[in-house]
Design an enzyme around this catalytic site. Structure first.
Site: not given
Ligand SMILES: Nc1ncnc2c1ncn2[C@@H]1O[C@H](COP(=O)(O)O)[C@@H](OP(=O)(O)O)[C@H]1O
Ligand SMILES: [Mg+2]
Ligand SMILES: [Mg+2]
Ligand SMILES: [Mg+2]
Length: 401
Positions: A98, A123, A186, A188-189, A191, A285, A309, A312, A326, A338
């Site tokens: 990250d 982030e 981001d 790493i979206d 993680t 989430h 992540s 999608k 979501r 995000d």
């Protein structure tokens, strides 16, 4: 590409202090278009036709930055050691990848586009790395960042030192907002997906005057072929996708190792019964029970496809599925990194992204998104039915409490 026509008498062309051309209303000197738009002006009789500035240079830099960051992440995922995982104060995991990805993207963007007026909303920050316990992690990150930049061969070989890497990570502290240009990252979206060996994305967007104008999603583990025909047993399957979109120019996908880009489009399905829907892998989430209630009301037959992540958004932009739902638990505030890149990738592929009440997402309010309940994504044809199913489901849930 033409975006607006103005009467010559009501507009003045100006250059700002950075010699960027702009078009102002003569009446109140307010910009009719963001400063960075309107470079090509065609005069015809008494009208000016304004064509959007292309963000080609920024797009090329963003693709390069995200691809290199993906290379760093792939390397780490292959040899993921327990020591490479830290816990942030909010208990979410963060890996050397990250931090390393954030440093690489920041360095590449600044090398390619210049340091002046560089603004990044990202982030991670270097707080934990500056502590005594973070020393070993920081050493590993510096090594990874230098190896990754050197592997590209484009950038000078002068190695980055501790302060350079810490400063690159901390360049992500911008608050964003409604004016000027801000990169949104981001590193790493997903993680948690990354740690499991599943999906994750490097998500990079550009805001101009509060609107997302570029979106790049590097998805190192996403199959190049549609998830609809995905065979998890096939270990020969080619993976690694790069999605990118520039406002007004559509969405493209290429392989992360550089195939010819193809234009992608969301599904044109209009029968919700045939739709499949995406949601977070992590139940923490997004409320899985609420999604299944919505899907039931719509008549969706297929089971949910749960992946981590913004992969999608990428998968939806090429029609692998038709809906993304979501619904975070109460009290959670969504961050712009995000969703910024994923939003544009889907919108430019013909999709619609909104909150649960049908309002468009507003990326101009700083680091957070203010939302009604959740985020829903689908194509234009399915959106009215989806909005109704969401509204009915939320009412049903509220009345059962
Ligand atoms: N309680 C929560 N509710 C909703 N989203 C959350 C969450 N906790 C973390 N997240 C966000 O969900 C993102 C991952 O999304 P997804 O579930 O689609 O994989 C995380 O990104 P990071 O992995 O970048 O921290 C994090 O920002
Ligand atoms: Mg995180
Ligand atoms: Mg994220
Ligand atoms: Mg992240």
């Amino acid at each position: 590409m033409e975006i607006a026509t103005f009467s010559v008498s009501s507009a003045t062309i100006i250059k700002d202090s950075l010699s960027r051309t702009s078009l102002l209303s003569t009446k109140n000197r307010k910009p009719l278009l963001p400063l960075s738009l309107c470079l090509t002006l065609k005069a015809s009789k008494s009208t000016l036709t304004v064509a959007s500035m292309s963000y080609d240079k920024q797009l090329a830099a963003a693709k390069n930055a995200a691809s290199l960051a993906a290379r760093l992440c792939q390397k780490v995922q292959k040899v993921l050691l327990q020591a490479d995982v830290q816990s942030k104060s909010d208990k979410s995991p963060v890996t050397v990848a990250d931090y390393g990805s954030q440093a690489v993207v920041s360095v590449v963007l600044q090398k390619e586009l210049g340091f002046a007026s560089f603004s990044l909303v990202a982030e991670e920050d270097s707080g934990d790395l500056r502590k005594k316990e973070g020393k070993e992690t920081l050493r590993r990150i510096i090594e990874l960042v230098n190896e990754t930049l050197a592997s590209d061969g484009t950038y000078d070989n002068a190695p980055l030192f501790e302060e350079d890497v810490l400063a690159a990570i901390d360049s992500g502290r911008s608050e964003g907002g409604p004016s000027g240009q801000h990169w949104v990252l981001d590193p790493i979206d997903g993680t948690k997906g990354f740690l499991r060996g599943d999906q994750y994305a490097i998500a990079l967007g550009l805001l101009d005057e509060g609107k997302v104008v570029l979106g790049v999603l590097a998805c190192p583990n996403l199959p190049l072929a549609s998830l609809a025909s995905h065979n998890p047993q096939d270990d020969q399957e080619k993976v690694g996708c790069l999605f990118y979109a520039q406002v007004g120019s559509g969405t493209y996908m290429q392989s992360l190792d550089g195939s010819t880009p193809i234009k992608v489009h969301v599904t044109d399905l209009d029968n919700p019964e045939e739709a499949s829907f995406f949601e977070s892998f992590e139940a923490a989430h997004s409320l899985h029970d609420l999604s299944s209630l919505i899907a039931k009301k719509l008549g969706v037959r297929a089971p949910p496809v749960r992946i981590d992540s913004q992969a999608k958004y990428g998968a939806l932009s090429r029609g692998d599925g038709a809906i993304y739902l979501r619904f975070p638990h109460k009290g959670y505030r969504e961050k712009i990194w995000d969703h910024a890149a994923g939003y544009l990738v889907v919108a430019e592929a013909g999709g619609v992204v909104s909150d649960a009440a049908g309002n468009p997402l507003d990326f101009s309010k700083g680091r957070y998104l203010d939302l009604h309940e959740g985020i829903i994504v689908t194509n234009q044809k399915l959106m009215p039915a989806l909005l109704k199913a969401v509204k009915d489901s939320l009412n049903e849930k509220a009345s059962s409490l």
